[in-house]
Each structure stands twice: as C-alpha cells, then as structure tokens.
Motif scaffolding. Structure first.
Motif, PDB file in Angstrom:
ATOM      1  N   ILE A 263     178.903 108.747 120.116  1.00 53.24           N
ATOM      2  CA  ILE A 263     179.812 109.361 121.089  1.00 53.24           C
ATOM      3  C   ILE A 263     179.848 108.560 122.382  1.00 53.24           C
ATOM      4  CG2 ILE A 263     180.156 111.390 122.561  1.00 53.24           C
ATOM      5  CD1 ILE A 263     179.353 113.136 120.216  1.00 53.24           C
ATOM      6  N   TYR A 264     178.723 108.070 122.858  1.00 55.56           N
ATOM      7  CA  TYR A 264     178.730 107.206 124.035  1.00 55.56           C
ATOM      8  C   TYR A 264     179.490 105.909 123.761  1.00 55.56           C
ATOM      9  CZ  TYR A 264     175.724 109.662 127.375  1.00 55.56           C
ATOM     10  OH  TYR A 264     175.231 110.547 128.302  1.00 55.56           O
ATOM     11  N   GLU A 265     179.330 105.363 122.562  1.00 58.47           N
ATOM     12  CA  GLU A 265     180.067 104.144 122.219  1.00 58.47           C
ATOM     13  C   GLU A 265     181.565 104.398 122.255  1.00 58.47           C
ATOM     14  OE1 GLU A 265     180.954 100.221 120.411  1.00 58.47           O
ATOM     15  OE2 GLU A 265     179.853 101.128 122.067  1.00 58.47           O
ATOM     16  N   LEU A 266     181.997 105.519 121.703  1.00 54.50           N
ATOM     17  CA  LEU A 266     183.422 105.850 121.748  1.00 54.50           C
ATOM     18  C   LEU A 266     183.886 106.085 123.182  1.00 54.50           C
ATOM     19  CD1 LEU A 266     186.052 106.449 120.258  1.00 54.50           C
ATOM     20  CD2 LEU A 266     185.266 108.813 119.965  1.00 54.50           C
ATOM     21  N   ALA A 267     183.068 106.777 123.977  1.00 56.73           N
ATOM     22  CA  ALA A 267     183.425 107.030 125.374  1.00 56.73           C
ATOM     23  C   ALA A 267     183.527 105.717 126.149  1.00 56.73           C
ATOM     24  CB  ALA A 267     182.394 107.951 126.015  1.00 56.73           C
ATOM     25  N   ARG A 268     182.607 104.766 125.876  1.00 56.84           N
ATOM     26  CA  ARG A 268     182.674 103.461 126.532  1.00 56.84           C
ATOM     27  C   ARG A 268     183.999 102.758 126.237  1.00 56.84           C
ATOM     28  NH1 ARG A 268     182.809  98.422 124.999  1.00 56.84           N
ATOM     29  NH2 ARG A 268     182.546  98.993 122.804  1.00 56.84           N
ATOM     30  N   ILE A 269     184.386 102.793 124.979  1.00 54.67           N
ATOM     31  CA  ILE A 269     185.610 102.111 124.561  1.00 54.67           C
ATOM     32  C   ILE A 269     186.822 102.715 125.271  1.00 54.67           C
ATOM     33  CG2 ILE A 269     187.157 101.735 122.605  1.00 54.67           C
ATOM     34  CD1 ILE A 269     184.573 101.635 120.850  1.00 54.67           C
ATOM     35  N   LEU A 270     186.942 104.043 125.222  1.00 56.38           N
ATOM     36  CA  LEU A 270     188.109 104.706 125.792  1.00 56.38           C
ATOM     37  C   LEU A 270     188.163 104.519 127.307  1.00 56.38           C
ATOM     38  CD1 LEU A 270     188.190 108.006 123.712  1.00 56.38           C
ATOM     39  CD2 LEU A 270     189.470 105.892 123.326  1.00 56.38           C
ATOM     40  N   ASP A 271     187.018 104.585 127.967  1.00 56.21           N
ATOM     41  CA  ASP A 271     187.026 104.421 129.415  1.00 56.21           C
ATOM     42  C   ASP A 271     187.308 102.972 129.806  1.00 56.21           C
ATOM     43  OD1 ASP A 271     186.646 105.688 132.030  1.00 56.21           O
ATOM     44  OD2 ASP A 271     184.935 104.320 132.202  1.00 56.21           O
ATOM     45  N   THR A 272     186.876 102.024 129.007  1.00 56.19           N
ATOM     46  CA  THR A 272     187.215 100.624 129.284  1.00 56.19           C
ATOM     47  C   THR A 272     188.709 100.403 129.108  1.00 56.19           C
ATOM     48  OG1 THR A 272     185.019  99.947 128.513  1.00 56.19           O
ATOM     49  CG2 THR A 272     186.691  98.228 128.724  1.00 56.19           C
ATOM     50  N   PHE A 273     189.289 100.996 128.084  1.00 54.50           N
ATOM     51  CA  PHE A 273     190.747 100.947 127.952  1.00 54.50           C
ATOM     52  C   PHE A 273     191.400 101.422 129.253  1.00 54.50           C
ATOM     53  CE2 PHE A 273     191.016 101.725 123.045  1.00 54.50           C
ATOM     54  CZ  PHE A 273     190.466 100.476 122.821  1.00 54.50           C
ATOM     55  N   ARG A 274     190.944 102.583 129.741  1.00 56.91           N
ATOM     56  CA  ARG A 274     191.550 103.193 130.931  1.00 56.91           C
ATOM     57  C   ARG A 274     191.429 102.278 132.140  1.00 56.91           C
ATOM     58  NH1 ARG A 274     189.706 105.579 135.352  1.00 56.91           N
ATOM     59  NH2 ARG A 274     187.558 105.400 134.624  1.00 56.91           N
ATOM     60  N   ARG A 275     190.265 101.650 132.305  1.00 59.87           N
ATOM     61  CA  ARG A 275     190.007 100.856 133.501  1.00 59.87           C
ATOM     62  C   ARG A 275     190.611  99.456 133.435  1.00 59.87           C
ATOM     63  NH1 ARG A 275     185.321  99.366 133.684  1.00 59.87           N
ATOM     64  NH2 ARG A 275     184.395 100.295 131.820  1.00 59.87           N
ATOM     65  N   GLU A 276     190.685  98.851 132.281  1.00 65.51           N
ATOM     66  CA  GLU A 276     190.978  97.422 132.195  1.00 65.51           C
ATOM     67  C   GLU A 276     192.310  97.064 131.547  1.00 65.51           C
ATOM     68  OE1 GLU A 276     187.746  95.347 130.371  1.00 65.51           O
ATOM     69  OE2 GLU A 276     186.252  96.070 131.833  1.00 65.51           O
ATOM     70  N   LEU A 277     192.930  97.969 130.826  1.00 63.35           N
ATOM     71  CA  LEU A 277     194.108  97.585 130.041  1.00 63.35           C
ATOM     72  C   LEU A 277     195.430  97.889 130.710  1.00 63.35           C
ATOM     73  CD1 LEU A 277     192.047  97.109 127.807  1.00 63.35           C
ATOM     74  CD2 LEU A 277     193.594  98.242 126.214  1.00 63.35           C
ATOM     75  N   ARG A 278     195.441  98.675 131.742  1.00 67.39           N
ATOM     76  CA  ARG A 278     196.718  99.140 132.275  1.00 67.39           C
ATOM     77  C   ARG A 278     197.558  97.994 132.827  1.00 67.39           C
ATOM     78  NH1 ARG A 278     196.315 104.505 135.778  1.00 67.39           N
ATOM     79  NH2 ARG A 278     198.567 104.287 135.466  1.00 67.39           N
ATOM     80  N   GLU A 279     198.869  98.040 132.517  1.00 66.77           N
ATOM     81  CA  GLU A 279     199.825  97.057 133.014  1.00 66.77           C
ATOM     82  C   GLU A 279     201.217  97.671 132.927  1.00 66.77           C
ATOM     83  OE1 GLU A 279     200.944  94.132 129.478  1.00 66.77           O
ATOM     84  OE2 GLU A 279     198.795  94.048 129.918  1.00 66.77           O
ATOM     85  N   GLU A 280     202.187  97.006 133.526  1.00 66.36           N
ATOM     86  CA  GLU A 280     203.542  97.545 133.597  1.00 66.36           C
ATOM     87  C   GLU A 280     204.125  97.772 132.201  1.00 66.36           C
ATOM     88  OE1 GLU A 280     207.945  96.517 135.514  1.00 66.36           O
ATOM     89  OE2 GLU A 280     206.250  95.139 135.798  1.00 66.36           O
ATOM     90  N   GLY A 281     204.687  98.961 132.009  1.00 61.94           N
ATOM     91  CA  GLY A 281     205.359  99.275 130.756  1.00 61.94           C
ATOM     92  C   GLY A 281     204.456  99.714 129.638  1.00 61.94           C
ATOM     93  N   LEU A 282     203.146  99.629 129.824  1.00 57.86           N
ATOM     94  CA  LEU A 282     202.192  99.964 128.772  1.00 57.86           C
ATOM     95  C   LEU A 282     201.614 101.353 128.981  1.00 57.86           C
ATOM     96  CD1 LEU A 282     200.222  99.236 126.394  1.00 57.86           C
ATOM     97  CD2 LEU A 282     198.681  98.331 128.164  1.00 57.86           C
ATOM     98  N   THR A 283     201.582 102.152 127.925  1.00 58.01           N
ATOM     99  CA  THR A 283     200.814 103.389 127.927  1.00 58.01           C
ATOM    100  C   THR A 283     199.971 103.423 126.666  1.00 58.01           C
ATOM    101  OG1 THR A 283     202.617 104.646 126.886  1.00 58.01           O
ATOM    102  CG2 THR A 283     202.470 104.715 129.286  1.00 58.01           C
ATOM    103  N   PHE A 284     198.820 104.054 126.782  1.00 54.31           N
ATOM    104  CA  PHE A 284     197.944 104.239 125.623  1.00 54.31           C
ATOM    105  C   PHE A 284     197.241 105.569 125.823  1.00 54.31           C
ATOM    106  CE2 PHE A 284     196.271 101.337 128.757  1.00 54.31           C
ATOM    107  CZ  PHE A 284     195.081 101.918 129.156  1.00 54.31           C
ATOM    108  N   SER A 285     197.144 106.331 124.760  1.00 54.12           N
ATOM    109  CA  SER A 285     196.650 107.695 124.913  1.00 54.12           C
ATOM    110  C   SER A 285     195.851 108.127 123.688  1.00 54.12           C
ATOM    111  CB  SER A 285     197.825 108.666 125.102  1.00 54.12           C
ATOM    112  OG  SER A 285     197.387 110.009 125.082  1.00 54.12           O
TER     113      SER A 285
END
Length: 453
Positions: A263-285
């Motif tokens: 569960i921590y591994e999954l939480a790490r992945i999802l939170d890294t997505f949130r912090r590092e992947l955001r850019e114009e026109g992109l959404t991920f949920s």
C-alpha cells in the motif's frame, strides 16, 4: 418542395464570378430553402427524438442498440442512402455499426468535398439504470428536455437527420457525397479496436472531412451562453498498477525484513504522479484502489474485493485510472514517465503498470481551424452570430480521434446540452434547429470545394 437544380448552379456560378470564398456572408436561395426546411420538420423531428430516447440503448443492451438502428435505417434510405448493418457481437462483443453511403451521381471524386458524418447509437444508461424516459423540463418554456442520451448523443443523431433532410428537400444533397458511420459501442468500445473501428476508418480513407455529432458545449459569456464547436479531442487511456510487498506484523514495517508494504508502494507511485507529471493539457486520475492481505479487481474493472487487518502489512495493492492527453506524442511521453516512476520501488516492494488500448488524441490542426472559419461563417450568414471554439479540455475522448490522421474535422456539431453520463442529462431543444442549419449550410458550401485533403 424541392428547389430546382439550376438554383444550385446559379449559386455556384455567383460564387465563381465573385471574389469567391466559401465563407459567404449571406445565404443563397438554395441555402434559404435549406433553412426553411429545417424549420418545417422541427416538430416531427423533436417527436422522433423522444422516440429514440425512450428506447434503452445502453452499450451492452444489444437489442436496444439494434432497435435504435431500426429507427434510423428507413429515415436514411428515404434520403437516398445505401444502408447496411455490420453486426459485431461475435468479433468485438458489441452490437455493431450502422453504415450509410450517399454516392456522388456524377462519379467518385466529382462532387467536391466528400463528407464523413460520425455518431453513436449507444448510451451509458443500461436497462438497470433508473433514468429511462424523455421529459420536457418544467419552467423552460418547452426549450429543454431530459432523458438518457438526449445530448450524448441521440440529439446529435436528430440534428444530423434534420440537416440531411433539409439538404435533400432543397435538392443540394443530389450532388453531395456523404458517408455515415454510427457505432454501437462508443461509450464502451469493443475489442479489438482495429475491428471495432474498421468501418469508420475505411470510410475516412474515402472522405475529405469529418463531422462528429457529439454535444456542443455552451460557453458562458457576459451576454449569456454562446454556442461552440471543438477542433480537437483529448485521448483516453486506462492504466492498471499492481503493487506487491512482504507481509508480516505491522510493528516491523519499514524494517529490513518487511520493507514498506504494497500500500505504501502504491501510495508513493500515485503521489509521485501528482507531484511530478502535471503539464498543460494532461490529466490523470486514479478511479479505483484496492489493497490489503488480498486485493482483486472484478472482470469489468468496476469494483473488486480486498481483505486485511490493521496490524498486518499489506502484500497486495491495485489501482486503476486513466490519462488524457492533447496529442499522441504527449501520450507516449507520459506513459514512459509513468513507467519510470513505477520502477523506482520502495524497499522490499515491486510494482508494474500496464496500459489498455484506448482512444487516441485528435489534435487541433490548421486544417481544422480552416473548417472552423467556414462553420463560423455559415453561422453568421444564418443570423445566428459567431460560434466560440471550445478547447479539448471541455470534453472527453471520442470516435473521431480514430480517423483524425486521415481527415480534418469538427467536434461537437450536435445538440447543445449539459450533464452527459449522469442521471438528469439534459438537452436544449431550441438548439436542434440552430445546429441543423449550421450543419446543412456548412456541408452545402464545402461541397463546392474540390475533393482532396
């Protein structure tokens, strides 16, 4: 009453001998007849909309999808289309496609621009939904109605039929080459996609431009809502993450033997997505998460089961969600970044990510901008005022993206409405005439331009 073909010829000649651009600022006599035809059939076509909506055609309700097809087929045949049904149940697990063709009587390539009209007959509301019937909304002076799929997109089908009917009545359709592909699985695409969208792609390769009859988005402005059309659509791809860890007593978490758990591994992945992947026109949920001693998602990815205890480190965690991008290059780049994030595991854990075959993106190209200019000119000539371009962030993915590499196109030329995919979905009945007129005039004018992309 059909307007004689010499009126169409006069309209074309007047365009040729003037400083001819397709973006005329007034209506020709043929175009006036087209607009009048739309108005004359409006009541009957609104009643036809009610009939379509009261047929449940949830994607997996195959008899319902076929029943909608049975309503549309004779209407198209009466307009001179050759219509065929392409069943798909045995190959994609979906009902099928309705394909209609109106050939050029003078021979292929001799009628100007060739049109592909795209739509779908299914809705997200299966027979189990409590939302089943059409109703005019109170206190709207008969201008708004609700019903399953009213704007997405049975209202769009009626807009399409109304426009084609007006072109037929005026005689203009006699010289226009049109292909129509209506899918039965837009809301829940069958697999493999190359077969599910084969008819649409084949038609696109024989066409010059495409119109997709998804709902138009009303854009709020200082003087009220303004009609819009889109030049692109974002992609839609579903992703799945499966994380694993070592199980044991929770008092030993973070240690050398148990590490961090799934569960921590999954939480790490999802939170890294949130912090590092955001850019114009992109959404991920992330739309669904399960984790614990056991975690299992169901066959439809709509739920699942998990077991566990508060004092046990979880060895299993699952998440599924989607990403949406502006173009296919962005899709490839973001998927690569997500794989890299997933691969950077916490101690004593592992994880994998996979991506389903999804909807590609339809980029807003210069050719699409040119079509928008012509659409806007038709709207102004009709006295309906200018139309706003609504960006790809205002809507989801759609079928036209599968053919965007072959044809330019416009998105959202159907009924104007709100609340798609939710109970209470509504449509603006007073938009049917506006949208049908814009469609018909746009098609008539573009049909004078030479064939070829």
């Amino acid at each position: 009453m059909r307007v004689s073909s010499h009126l169409r010829l006069l309209s074309l000649l007047s365009c040729l001998f003037a400083t001819c651009t397709l973006a005329q600022d007034r209506l020709s006599s043929v175009e006036q007849a087209i607009a009048a035809s739309v108005d004359s059939h409006l009541a009957a076509n609104q009643a036809f909309l009610e009939k379509l909506i009261n047929i449940n055609s949830g994607t997996m309700n195959f008899p319902g999808v076929i029943a909608v097809k049975d309503q549309l087929e004779p209407r198209l045949e009466a307009l001179g289309f050759h219509v065929r049904w392409v069943p798909m149940q045995s190959v994609t697990g979906r009902a099928g496609d309705l394909v209609a063709e109106h050939p050029c009587p003078a021979g292929e390539g001799k009628c100007g621009k060739r049109f592909l009209l795209i739509g779908h007959m299914d809705t997200v509301f299966e027979p189990s939904s409590s939302f089943q019937k059409y109703a005019v909304l109170p206190n709207t002076e008969g201008k708004r109605a609700t019903g399953p799929g009213i704007s997405d997109m049975k209202g769009g089908l009626v807009v399409m039929l109304t426009a084609l009917e007006a072109l037929h009545d005026s005689g203009a359709l006699d010289q226009i080459e049109v292909r129509i592909v209506l899918s039965g699985d837009e809301e829940r695409t069958g697999s493999p996609v190359e077969i599910a969208r084969r008819d649409m792609i084949t038609a696109a390769k024989e066409s010059d431009l495409a119109l997709e009859y998804e709902p138009s988005v009303p854009i709020p402005g200082p003087n009220g809502d303004q009609d819009s059309v889109s030049l692109g659509r974002r992609s839609s791809t579903t992703w799945h993450i499966e994380a694993k860890g070592v199980s044991g007593h929770s008092s030993q978490i973070f240690g050398d033997r148990l590490g961090y758990g799934a569960i921590y591994e999954l939480a790490r992945i999802l939170d890294t997505f949130r912090r590092e992947l955001r850019e114009e026109g992109l959404t991920f949920s992330p739309g669904l998460i399960l984790g614990g001693a056991t975690a299992q998602i169901n066959a439809d990815s709509t739920g699942g089961s998990a077991t566990g205890k508060a004092n046990v480190v979880a060895p299993a965690a699952i998440a599924t969600g989607d990403i949406r991008t502006l173009n296919n290059e962005q899709t490839d780049r973001v998927e690569a970044r997500m794989r890299a994030v997933v691969a950077a595991h916490l101690p004593k854990t592992e994880a994998t990510i996979s991506f389903d075959e999804g909807y590609p993106a339809m980029a807003a190209t210069p050719a699409n901008h040119e079509l928008f200019d012509q659409w806007n000119a038709a709207s102004v000539a009709l006295g309906l005022g200018p139309v706003i371009e609504s960006g790809p962030m205002t809507r989801g993915a759609g079928d036209i993206a599968f053919v965007a590499t072959y044809v330019s196109g416009l998105v959202g030329v159907g009924m104007i409405g709100e609340g798609a995919h939710a109970e209470g979905e509504s449509g603006r009945l007073d938009s049917i005439a506006r949208q049908a007129k814009r469609n018909a005039i746009f098609i008539e004018r573009m049909s004078h331009a030479p064939a070829g992309h």
